[in-house]
Design a protein around this motif. Structure first.
Motif, PDB file in Angstrom:
ATOM      1  N   UNK A  71     -20.612  40.725  94.864  1.00 53.28           N
ATOM      2  CA  UNK A  71     -21.412  41.893  94.274  1.00 53.28           C
ATOM      3  C   UNK A  71     -22.940  41.720  94.661  1.00 53.28           C
ATOM      4  N   UNK A  72     -23.496  40.563  94.268  1.00 49.64           N
ATOM      5  CA  UNK A  72     -25.183  40.156  94.509  1.00 49.64           C
ATOM      6  C   UNK A  72     -25.470  39.273  95.554  1.00 49.64           C
ATOM      7  N   UNK A  73     -24.815  38.982  96.517  1.00 48.16           N
ATOM      8  CA  UNK A  73     -24.864  37.915  97.370  1.00 48.16           C
ATOM      9  C   UNK A  73     -24.763  38.616  98.960  1.00 48.16           C
ATOM     10  N   UNK A  74     -25.707  37.650  99.827  1.00 43.88           N
ATOM     11  CA  UNK A  74     -25.698  38.109 101.139  1.00 43.88           C
ATOM     12  C   UNK A  74     -24.633  37.346 101.918  1.00 43.88           C
ATOM     13  N   UNK A  75     -24.011  36.303 101.450  1.00 41.38           N
ATOM     14  CA  UNK A  75     -23.368  35.133 102.039  1.00 41.38           C
ATOM     15  C   UNK A  75     -21.777  35.900 102.196  1.00 41.38           C
ATOM     16  N   UNK A  76     -21.548  36.320 103.390  1.00 39.92           N
ATOM     17  CA  UNK A  76     -20.351  36.913 103.769  1.00 39.92           C
ATOM     18  C   UNK A  76     -19.617  36.022 104.613  1.00 39.92           C
ATOM     19  N   UNK A  77     -19.773  34.695 104.741  1.00 46.06           N
ATOM     20  CA  UNK A  77     -19.214  33.823 105.605  1.00 46.06           C
ATOM     21  C   UNK A  77     -17.480  33.887 105.474  1.00 46.06           C
ATOM     22  N   UNK A  78     -16.950  34.225 106.600  1.00 42.90           N
ATOM     23  CA  UNK A  78     -15.441  34.160 106.493  1.00 42.90           C
ATOM     24  C   UNK A  78     -14.708  33.090 105.659  1.00 42.90           C
ATOM     25  N   UNK A  79     -13.815  33.202 105.099  1.00 45.76           N
ATOM     26  CA  UNK A  79     -12.920  32.130 104.334  1.00 45.76           C
ATOM     27  C   UNK A  79     -11.496  32.572 104.024  1.00 45.76           C
ATOM     28  N   UNK A  80     -10.668  31.792 103.412  1.00 43.62           N
ATOM     29  CA  UNK A  80      -9.225  32.121 103.065  1.00 43.62           C
ATOM     30  C   UNK A  80      -9.252  32.493 101.843  1.00 43.62           C
ATOM     31  N   UNK A  81     -10.334  32.607 100.790  1.00 42.14           N
ATOM     32  CA  UNK A  81      -9.987  32.870  99.588  1.00 42.14           C
ATOM     33  C   UNK A  81     -10.318  34.436  99.418  1.00 42.14           C
ATOM     34  N   UNK A  82     -10.145  34.824  98.292  1.00 44.88           N
ATOM     35  CA  UNK A  82     -10.329  36.242  98.193  1.00 44.88           C
ATOM     36  C   UNK A  82     -11.790  36.808  97.993  1.00 44.88           C
ATOM     37  N   UNK A  83     -12.217  38.049  98.097  1.00 44.95           N
ATOM     38  CA  UNK A  83     -13.339  38.418  98.007  1.00 44.95           C
ATOM     39  C   UNK A  83     -13.465  39.765  96.990  1.00 44.95           C
ATOM     40  N   UNK A  84     -13.897  39.602  95.865  1.00 45.81           N
ATOM     41  CA  UNK A  84     -14.072  40.559  94.960  1.00 45.81           C
ATOM     42  C   UNK A  84     -15.584  41.251  94.914  1.00 45.81           C
ATOM     43  N   UNK A  85     -15.844  42.280  94.451  1.00 48.65           N
ATOM     44  CA  UNK A  85     -17.304  42.780  94.346  1.00 48.65           C
ATOM     45  C   UNK A  85     -17.317  43.421  92.869  1.00 48.65           C
ATOM     46  N   UNK A  86     -16.517  43.108  92.172  1.00 49.22           N
ATOM     47  CA  UNK A  86     -16.747  43.673  90.806  1.00 49.22           C
ATOM     48  C   UNK A  86     -15.888  42.869  89.737  1.00 49.22           C
ATOM     49  N   UNK A  87     -16.085  43.291  88.491  1.00 46.89           N
ATOM     50  CA  UNK A  87     -15.247  42.581  87.355  1.00 46.89           C
ATOM     51  C   UNK A  87     -13.914  43.081  87.459  1.00 46.89           C
ATOM     52  N   UNK A  88     -13.776  44.494  87.881  1.00 45.29           N
ATOM     53  CA  UNK A  88     -12.602  45.042  87.722  1.00 45.29           C
ATOM     54  C   UNK A  88     -11.719  44.580  88.733  1.00 45.29           C
ATOM     55  N   UNK A  89     -12.188  44.356  90.147  1.00 47.67           N
ATOM     56  CA  UNK A  89     -11.405  43.591  91.171  1.00 47.67           C
ATOM     57  C   UNK A  89     -11.196  42.377  90.590  1.00 47.67           C
TER      58      UNK A  89
END
Length: 97
Positions: A71-89
């Motif tokens: 939500x508040x970061x620029x680091x979008x380095x690829x990784x095998x974990x999940x990516x969430x951009x909100x607390x609902x997600x």
């Protein structure tokens, strides 16, 4: 509030680098948490953080589930974990793993 209450049902313990005396990605902080439940074998460990190198990658390397809060970061380095951009997600992800 309702968001923190909903997340709280997934959390048994939170640990900080100040408690352990080391900063992530030092694995001692991850081991400190996993070792704080002696005798428990049915536990699942989750890491949610904004830094791929310090938060997500070490947790994944230990076999934990990990999500990057984007939500508040620029680091979008690829990784095998999940990516969430909100607390609902985040809640949806925690409920699905």
């Amino acid at each position: 509030d309702s968001i923190s209450g909903n997340i709280g049902r997934f959390i048994d313990r939170i640990i900080t680098s100040e408690e352990v005396g080391v900063e992530k990605p030092d694995l001692r902080i991850f081991h400190e948490l996993s070792e704080s439940f002696p005798g428990k074998t049915d536990l699942r460990f989750f890491m949610v953080g904004d830094n791929v190198a310090a938060d997500v990658v070490p947790a994944l390397n230990l076999g934990w589930k990990a999500a990057q809060m984007t939500q508040f970061v620029e680091d979008l380095t690829p990784h095998q974990g999940a990516k969430v951009s909100s607390f609902d997600q985040l809640l949806d992800w925690l409920g699905s793993v």
